[in-house]
Design an enzyme around this catalytic site. Sequence first.
Site, PDB file in Angstrom:
ATOM      1  N   ARG A  65       0.824  -1.207   0.000  1.00 33.24           N
ATOM      2  CA  ARG A  65       0.000   0.000   0.000  1.00 33.24           C
ATOM      3  C   ARG A  65       0.860   1.259   0.000  1.00 33.24           C
ATOM      4  O   ARG A  65       2.029   1.227   0.354  1.00 33.24           O
ATOM      5  CB  ARG A  65      -0.938   0.003   1.209  1.00 33.24           C
ATOM      6  CG  ARG A  65      -2.160  -0.899   1.012  1.00 33.24           C
ATOM      7  CD  ARG A  65      -3.065  -0.932   2.216  1.00 33.24           C
ATOM      8  NE  ARG A  65      -2.428  -1.604   3.338  1.00 33.24           N
ATOM      9  CZ  ARG A  65      -1.869  -0.991   4.368  1.00 33.24           C
ATOM     10  NH1 ARG A  65      -1.903   0.332   4.455  1.00 33.24           N
ATOM     11  NH2 ARG A  65      -1.302  -1.694   5.322  1.00 33.24           N
ATOM     12  N   LYS A  77      -8.295  -2.322   1.830  1.00 30.25           N
ATOM     13  CA  LYS A  77      -8.074  -1.479   2.990  1.00 30.25           C
ATOM     14  C   LYS A  77      -8.769  -0.123   2.850  1.00 30.25           C
ATOM     15  O   LYS A  77      -9.094   0.510   3.857  1.00 30.25           O
ATOM     16  CB  LYS A  77      -6.578  -1.308   3.251  1.00 30.25           C
ATOM     17  CG  LYS A  77      -5.967  -2.524   3.973  1.00 30.25           C
ATOM     18  CD  LYS A  77      -6.712  -2.852   5.258  1.00 30.25           C
ATOM     19  CE  LYS A  77      -5.913  -3.581   6.323  1.00 30.25           C
ATOM     20  NZ  LYS A  77      -5.539  -4.953   6.058  1.00 30.25           N
ATOM     21  N   SER A 117       0.566  -5.410  10.448  1.00 28.70           N
ATOM     22  CA  SER A 117       0.873  -6.297   9.334  1.00 28.70           C
ATOM     23  C   SER A 117       2.045  -7.230   9.679  1.00 28.70           C
ATOM     24  O   SER A 117       3.073  -6.775  10.168  1.00 28.70           O
ATOM     25  CB  SER A 117       1.219  -5.438   8.131  1.00 28.70           C
ATOM     26  OG  SER A 117       1.307  -6.236   7.000  1.00 28.70           O
ATOM     27  N   THR A 136      -3.506 -13.539  10.481  1.00 29.33           N
ATOM     28  CA  THR A 136      -4.006 -14.572   9.573  1.00 29.33           C
ATOM     29  C   THR A 136      -3.495 -15.948   9.997  1.00 29.33           C
ATOM     30  O   THR A 136      -4.257 -16.913  10.103  1.00 29.33           O
ATOM     31  CB  THR A 136      -3.586 -14.262   8.123  1.00 29.33           C
ATOM     32  OG1 THR A 136      -4.125 -12.991   7.769  1.00 29.33           O
ATOM     33  CG2 THR A 136      -4.101 -15.319   7.156  1.00 29.33           C
ATOM     34  N   ASP A 188      -8.897 -10.640   9.211  1.00 32.10           N
ATOM     35  CA  ASP A 188      -8.301  -9.285   9.173  1.00 32.10           C
ATOM     36  C   ASP A 188      -9.197  -8.111   9.572  1.00 32.10           C
ATOM     37  O   ASP A 188      -8.696  -7.128  10.081  1.00 32.10           O
ATOM     38  CB  ASP A 188      -7.756  -9.032   7.766  1.00 32.10           C
ATOM     39  CG  ASP A 188      -6.748  -7.891   7.683  1.00 32.10           C
ATOM     40  OD1 ASP A 188      -5.716  -7.964   8.362  1.00 32.10           O
ATOM     41  OD2 ASP A 188      -7.000  -6.932   6.946  1.00 32.10           O
ATOM     42  N   ARG A 201       1.448 -12.523  -1.552  1.00 33.81           N
ATOM     43  CA  ARG A 201       0.150 -12.705  -0.897  1.00 33.81           C
ATOM     44  C   ARG A 201      -0.744 -13.668  -1.646  1.00 33.81           C
ATOM     45  O   ARG A 201      -0.676 -13.786  -2.867  1.00 33.81           O
ATOM     46  CB  ARG A 201      -0.585 -11.365  -0.849  1.00 33.81           C
ATOM     47  CG  ARG A 201       0.055 -10.325   0.033  1.00 33.81           C
ATOM     48  CD  ARG A 201      -0.564 -10.341   1.404  1.00 33.81           C
ATOM     49  NE  ARG A 201       0.046  -9.353   2.281  1.00 33.81           N
ATOM     50  CZ  ARG A 201      -0.364  -9.113   3.516  1.00 33.81           C
ATOM     51  NH1 ARG A 201      -1.392  -9.762   4.010  1.00 33.81           N
ATOM     52  NH2 ARG A 201       0.242  -8.226   4.257  1.00 33.81           N
TER      53      ARG A 201
HETATM   54  N1  LIG Z   1       5.816 -17.315  16.087  1.00 38.89           N
HETATM   55  C1  LIG Z   1       5.112 -16.878  15.044  1.00 38.89           C
HETATM   56  N2  LIG Z   1       3.833 -16.476  15.205  1.00 38.89           N
HETATM   57  C2  LIG Z   1       3.118 -15.995  14.171  1.00 38.89           C
HETATM   58  N3  LIG Z   1       3.594 -15.892  12.905  1.00 38.89           N
HETATM   59  C3  LIG Z   1       4.861 -16.302  12.672  1.00 38.89           C
HETATM   60  C4  LIG Z   1       5.678 -16.798  13.728  1.00 38.89           C
HETATM   61  N4  LIG Z   1       6.863 -17.105  13.209  1.00 38.89           N
HETATM   62  C5  LIG Z   1       6.815 -16.821  11.904  1.00 38.89           C
HETATM   63  N5  LIG Z   1       5.628 -16.344  11.540  1.00 38.89           N
HETATM   64  C6  LIG Z   1       5.246 -15.886  10.176  1.00 38.89           C
HETATM   65  O1  LIG Z   1       4.875 -14.516  10.261  1.00 38.89           O
HETATM   66  C7  LIG Z   1       3.891 -14.204   9.280  1.00 38.89           C
HETATM   67  C8  LIG Z   1       2.645 -13.626   9.939  1.00 38.89           C
HETATM   68  O2  LIG Z   1       1.858 -13.078   8.909  1.00 38.89           O
HETATM   69  P1  LIG Z   1       0.297 -12.929   8.878  1.00 38.89           P
HETATM   70  O3  LIG Z   1      -0.166 -13.116   7.469  1.00 38.89           O
HETATM   71  O4  LIG Z   1      -0.363 -13.798   9.886  1.00 38.89           O
HETATM   72  O5  LIG Z   1       0.189 -11.394   9.260  1.00 38.89           O
HETATM   73  P2  LIG Z   1      -1.092 -10.532   9.535  1.00 38.89           P
HETATM   74  O6  LIG Z   1      -1.037 -10.094  10.950  1.00 38.89           O
HETATM   75  O7  LIG Z   1      -2.294 -11.272   9.093  1.00 38.89           O
HETATM   76  O8  LIG Z   1      -0.797  -9.251   8.612  1.00 38.89           O
HETATM   77  P3  LIG Z   1      -1.700  -8.446   7.528  1.00 38.89           P
HETATM   78  O9  LIG Z   1      -2.582  -7.528   8.295  1.00 38.89           O
HETATM   79  O10 LIG Z   1      -0.682  -7.716   6.728  1.00 38.89           O
HETATM   80  O11 LIG Z   1      -2.449  -9.433   6.722  1.00 38.89           O
HETATM   81  C9  LIG Z   1       3.574 -15.478   8.558  1.00 38.89           C
HETATM   82  O12 LIG Z   1       4.332 -15.500   7.377  1.00 38.89           O
HETATM   83  C10 LIG Z   1       4.050 -16.564   9.563  1.00 38.89           C
HETATM   84  O13 LIG Z   1       4.426 -17.758   8.918  1.00 38.89           O
HETATM   85  O1  LIG Z   2      -3.483  -4.049   3.491  1.00 40.61           O
HETATM   86  C1  LIG Z   2      -2.584  -4.791   3.072  1.00 40.61           C
HETATM   87  O2  LIG Z   2      -1.935  -4.606   2.056  1.00 40.61           O
HETATM   88  C2  LIG Z   2      -2.265  -6.008   3.849  1.00 40.61           C
HETATM   89  C3  LIG Z   2      -2.765  -5.947   5.202  1.00 40.61           C
HETATM   90  O3  LIG Z   2      -3.653  -6.684   5.554  1.00 40.61           O
HETATM   91  C4  LIG Z   2      -2.196  -4.939   6.102  1.00 40.61           C
HETATM   92  O4  LIG Z   2      -1.223  -4.267   5.726  1.00 40.61           O
HETATM   93  O5  LIG Z   2      -2.719  -4.797   7.208  1.00 40.61           O
HETATM   94 CA   LIG Z   3      -3.600 -10.995   7.266  1.00 41.87          CA
HETATM   95 MN   LIG Z   4      -4.334  -6.379   7.595  1.00 42.51          MN
END
Ligand SMILES: Nc1ncnc2c1ncn2[C@@H]1O[C@H](COP(=O)(O)OP(=O)(O)OP(=O)(O)O)[C@@H](O)[C@H]1O
Ligand SMILES: O=C([O-])CC(=O)C(=O)O
Ligand SMILES: [Ca+2]
Ligand SMILES: [Mn+2]
Length: 660
Positions: free
Chosen positions: A178, A323, A360, A365, A379, A444
């Site tokens: 973004r 978003k 993020s 997720t 999310d 992604r």
């Molecule tokens: N101990 C851990 N706990 C959680 N995630 C981990 C850990 N170790 C490594 N990871 C990695 O960290 C990343 C967490 O990303 P995730 O997609 O869950 O983020 P998100 O909070 O959903 O972010 P977004 O809002 O950007 O979608 C994953 O790639 C996961 O494999």
């Molecule tokens: O919005 C995006 O590109 C991915 C996301 O979930 C975040 O950054 O929280």
């Molecule tokens: Ca996510």
């Molecule tokens: Mn997000």
Amino acid sequence: MATPNGLARIETHGTTKKHENGVCHDDSATPVRAQTIDELHSLQRKRSAPTTPIKDGAASPFAAALSEEERHRQQLQSISASLASLTRETGPKVVKGDPARKGEAAAKGAPVTPQKHHQHHHPAAPTIAVSDSSLKFTHVLYNLSPAELYEQAIKYEKGSFITSTGALATLSGAKTGRSPRDKRVVKDEAAAQELWWGKGSPNIEMDEHTFLTNRERAVDYLNSLDKVFVNDQFLNWDPENRIKVRIISARAYHSLFMHNMCIRPTDEELESFGTPDFTIYNAGQFPCNRYTHYMTSSTSVDINLARREMVILGTQYAGEMKKGLFGVMHYLMPKRGILSLHSGCNMGKDGDVALFFGLSGTGKTTLSTDHNRLLIGDDEHCWSDSGVSNIEGGCYAKCIDLSQEKEPDIWNAIKFGTVLENVVFDEHTREVDYTDKSVTENTRAAYPIEFIPNAKIPCVGPHPKNVILLACDAYGVLPPVSKLNLAQTMYHFISGYTAIVAGTEDGIKEPTATFSACFGAAFIMLHPTKYAAMLAEKMQKYGATGWLVNTGWSGGRYGVGKRIRLPYTRKIIDAIHSGELLTANYKKTEVFGLEIPTEINGVPSEILEPINTWTDKAAYKETLLRLAGLFKKNFEVFASYKIGNDSSLTDEILAAGPNF
Ligand SMILES: Nc1ncnc2c1ncn2[C@@H]1O[C@H](COP(=O)(O)OP(=O)(O)OP(=O)(O)O)[C@@H](O)[C@H]1O
Ligand SMILES: O=C([O-])CC(=O)C(=O)O
Ligand SMILES: [Ca+2]
Ligand SMILES: [Mn+2]
């Protein structure tokens, strides 16, 4: 059987054929009922059966039931109105169907005579085309299916491929994330009053006129194309607070992404869709013009709350749409007393709901997708008086270093229908290499939520029992888990801390602390304390417990220690869900004053207290104080705000931060 040239005759599998007098009559199937190849092709496709039978006047309680044709006409009229220029006389002539399939388009829907907008300025005179754009048709590809969108993407969009598991791999162009600095919000009188402006706010102002300039730029660009994609879909699984959105875009990739990410209407819901509550004009391949006031780059993502419209210029990153709509929900929902949250959400078999907040990459997720629990969403959620509801219809998982073993449900969701952004794959086998960061680290996968086997459909649940705040602490000083009281939960919610190290290839880099209010300052529209007050009120009312979970470093800061192993984090989360941690023994940490459990099933006890995992104890203390200082400095701006009606809560929150 020898033939004159000595080679054996090739026998096919069709050994049931009768051999009479040495002649093979291939009469195993009846011949096709087509005289020409075109006729044969037309046999292949049949018209989708409407799921709602056309209501005839007598049988229907709605006396004035519309004919299918009339409904169709109204739908096109509505799309024509969406795409209308505001500076010319009429909306574009829209027609449904792919322009590459001449003839079929006409069968699907007759062109709609554009609606006049400024009729009083142009009385009765017959319309004469005043521009080339009014001579041409805008072909609309309306709510196409994933299969149709695959074909469009593969035929017309460079960089689109089917991977070995059936996902659609595509590129988002120059932007792979973004562009928060290019976000603009129209500051009219109402917005000036209601929204959060100034330091720390994600809302950078623009005026109405500039918005219209960009809107016109986007609309003209879209109407100049051979075809546009239109998605009519919903946001929010709470039926009483559902929002109708229309997304107009130039790429099949964008249409499939939103098909997956928003809630997909049934055919019946689509027929009565009517006018959308909010419209996105995605002209991402086309830049904004830097002679335009307020524009500081070629990218602009513009929100106009009064017009209920968003315009995207100069970025094809699909996350802007997802978003952008989230931002709109952050405005609309609190007005109704509903809290909007940048959080994942899942539910146990006994109905216990957990929220996962975090910036993020902290694990929303990953950790909400849990084989032993029902996934409500990964999310974006709403918390209303009736419980929680997912805003979206799909998930958007990070897939860098994705492994089948550690994240089996996400791995298996990457199949036909899923959009895979910016991944690298073998050009022949089309097997994806999830470790490859050649295009970006932010690779992604966007898939419909039902691709997760234990998705909770409809995506709603009762009031949360646990509120888990995730921080990926690259300083390695926050405990893997701590139990928070309400004031601490608020303190950490408003702080919204994480520290992820980006660009890992360029050698060791300093962790940089990020503080993002409400774990999503980029998306909120009102002042953070408004959301915080609502969260406090709801947590108190429904008796939810707050937790802080560090999914980041242990045994030293980034470069020295290691990221906490995902299986350990999962065990910690299991212990929160099961209630095991509510009754554990706790000890309080220095500086941050966090309550940490001394034991958790399946987790080595020594890692629960960070100092144990550091060999250099002095370095630990120093790093701890450094981080505490950053927290303190960040919170200064909030010290003068009152949270809720009760100033005692405000005082408690201020005292709930680090003490040193
Ligand atoms: N101990 C851990 N706990 C959680 N995630 C981990 C850990 N170790 C490594 N990871 C990695 O960290 C990343 C967490 O990303 P995730 O997609 O869950 O983020 P998100 O909070 O959903 O972010 P977004 O809002 O950007 O979608 C994953 O790639 C996961 O494999
Ligand atoms: O919005 C995006 O590109 C991915 C996301 O979930 C975040 O950054 O929280
Ligand atoms: Ca996510
Ligand atoms: Mn997000």
